[in-house]
Design a protein around this motif. Structure first.
Motif, PDB file in Angstrom:
ATOM      1  N   GLU A   5     -82.073 -34.719  46.604  1.00  0.00           N
ATOM      2  CA  GLU A   5     -81.396 -36.017  46.510  1.00  0.00           C
ATOM      3  C   GLU A   5     -82.392 -37.171  46.588  1.00  0.00           C
ATOM      4  N   ALA A   6     -83.402 -37.051  47.459  1.00  0.00           N
ATOM      5  CA  ALA A   6     -84.421 -38.100  47.563  1.00  0.00           C
ATOM      6  C   ALA A   6     -85.204 -38.226  46.259  1.00  0.00           C
ATOM      7  N   TRP A   7     -85.527 -37.093  45.641  1.00  0.00           N
ATOM      8  CA  TRP A   7     -86.263 -37.138  44.374  1.00  0.00           C
ATOM      9  C   TRP A   7     -85.405 -37.739  43.261  1.00  0.00           C
ATOM     10  N   GLN A   8     -84.104 -37.457  43.267  1.00  0.00           N
ATOM     11  CA  GLN A   8     -83.214 -38.053  42.268  1.00  0.00           C
ATOM     12  C   GLN A   8     -83.209 -39.573  42.406  1.00  0.00           C
ATOM     13  N   HIS A  23     -82.550 -24.527  55.893  1.00  0.00           N
ATOM     14  CA  HIS A  23     -83.286 -24.463  54.624  1.00  0.00           C
ATOM     15  C   HIS A  23     -82.498 -25.166  53.516  1.00  0.00           C
ATOM     16  N   GLU A  24     -81.216 -24.853  53.425  1.00  0.00           N
ATOM     17  CA  GLU A  24     -80.384 -25.463  52.390  1.00  0.00           C
ATOM     18  C   GLU A  24     -80.285 -26.973  52.577  1.00  0.00           C
ATOM     19  N   GLU A  25     -80.215 -27.435  53.820  1.00  0.00           N
ATOM     20  CA  GLU A  25     -80.170 -28.876  54.089  1.00  0.00           C
ATOM     21  C   GLU A  25     -81.473 -29.540  53.653  1.00  0.00           C
ATOM     22  N   ASN A  26     -82.604 -28.891  53.935  1.00  0.00           N
ATOM     23  CA  ASN A  26     -83.904 -29.435  53.535  1.00  0.00           C
ATOM     24  C   ASN A  26     -84.015 -29.526  52.020  1.00  0.00           C
ATOM     25  N   VAL A  27     -83.597 -28.487  51.327  1.00  0.00           N
ATOM     26  CA  VAL A  27     -83.656 -28.487  49.862  1.00  0.00           C
ATOM     27  C   VAL A  27     -82.766 -29.592  49.308  1.00  0.00           C
ATOM     28  N   ARG A  28     -81.577 -29.724  49.845  1.00  0.00           N
ATOM     29  CA  ARG A  28     -80.649 -30.765  49.391  1.00  0.00           C
ATOM     30  C   ARG A  28     -81.248 -32.155  49.632  1.00  0.00           C
ATOM     31  N   VAL A  60     -85.665 -41.431  43.600  1.00  0.00           N
ATOM     32  CA  VAL A  60     -86.967 -41.921  43.122  1.00  0.00           C
ATOM     33  C   VAL A  60     -86.964 -41.985  41.602  1.00  0.00           C
ATOM     34  N   GLU A  61     -86.458 -40.950  40.946  1.00  0.00           N
ATOM     35  CA  GLU A  61     -86.417 -40.950  39.481  1.00  0.00           C
ATOM     36  C   GLU A  61     -85.545 -42.084  38.950  1.00  0.00           C
ATOM     37  N   GLN A  62     -84.405 -42.329  39.589  1.00  0.00           N
ATOM     38  CA  GLN A  62     -83.541 -43.431  39.152  1.00  0.00           C
ATOM     39  C   GLN A  62     -84.252 -44.770  39.318  1.00  0.00           C
ATOM     40  N   GLN A  63     -84.952 -44.937  40.440  1.00  0.00           N
ATOM     41  CA  GLN A  63     -85.679 -46.184  40.680  1.00  0.00           C
ATOM     42  C   GLN A  63     -86.822 -46.355  39.677  1.00  0.00           C
ATOM     43  N   LEU A  64     -87.513 -45.248  39.358  1.00  0.00           N
ATOM     44  CA  LEU A  64     -88.583 -45.325  38.360  1.00  0.00           C
ATOM     45  C   LEU A  64     -88.021 -45.730  37.008  1.00  0.00           C
ATOM     46  N   ASP A  65     -86.891 -45.137  36.608  1.00  0.00           N
ATOM     47  CA  ASP A  65     -86.264 -45.497  35.340  1.00  0.00           C
ATOM     48  C   ASP A  65     -85.868 -46.967  35.337  1.00  0.00           C
ATOM     49  N   GLY A  66     -85.360 -47.458  36.476  1.00  0.00           N
ATOM     50  CA  GLY A  66     -84.965 -48.863  36.585  1.00  0.00           C
ATOM     51  C   GLY A  66     -86.147 -49.797  36.501  1.00  0.00           C
ATOM     52  N   SER A  67     -87.274 -49.412  37.115  1.00  0.00           N
ATOM     53  CA  SER A  67     -88.446 -50.283  37.074  1.00  0.00           C
ATOM     54  C   SER A  67     -89.090 -50.294  35.685  1.00  0.00           C
ATOM     55  N   ARG A  68     -88.957 -49.198  34.938  1.00  0.00           N
ATOM     56  CA  ARG A  68     -89.492 -49.154  33.573  1.00  0.00           C
ATOM     57  C   ARG A  68     -88.710 -50.085  32.655  1.00  0.00           C
TER      58      ARG A  68
END
Length: 100
Positions: free
Chosen positions: A43-46, A34-39, A48-56
């Motif tokens: 991390e994957a969402w972080q 469970h903890e591995e899945n949450v991590r 995506v957010e960094q890539q979205l900020d970069g594309s903006r």
């Protein structure tokens, strides 16, 4: 010598009313999987957010694209997104206050 046992005699032969016993809530336990899945999701969402900020800001031509409706749904006109972190914090504090 062993401790003496208390003996209570029934009044008029009737059974005493049983009081409802509080059953302690089971503590949440998380497995390693469970903890591995949450991590992993976090991390994957972080990323995506960094890539979205970069594309903006025009840094990257490819990457994730944020979906925006062309014709907004009128039923969602007054929709207010929930701040999930704030909600969890409130739940946590309420749980602490109820336990004390």
């Amino acid at each position: 010598s062993p401790a003496q046992k208390l003996v209570f005699n029934r009044v008029n032969g009737k059974r005493p009313q049983a009081l409802p016993q509080r059953v302690p809530a089971p503590e949440e336990s998380y497995t390693l999987a469970h903890e591995e899945n949450v991590r992993f999701v976090y991390e994957a969402w972080q990323q995506v957010e960094q890539q979205l900020d970069g594309s903006r800001s025009g840094e990257s031509a490819c990457g994730p694209v944020q979906y925006v409706e062309k014709t907004p749904n009128p039923g969602l006109k007054n929709f207010v997104p929930i701040d999930l972190e704030e909600w969890w914090a409130q739940q946590f504090l309420a749980k602490i206050e109820n336990c004390s």
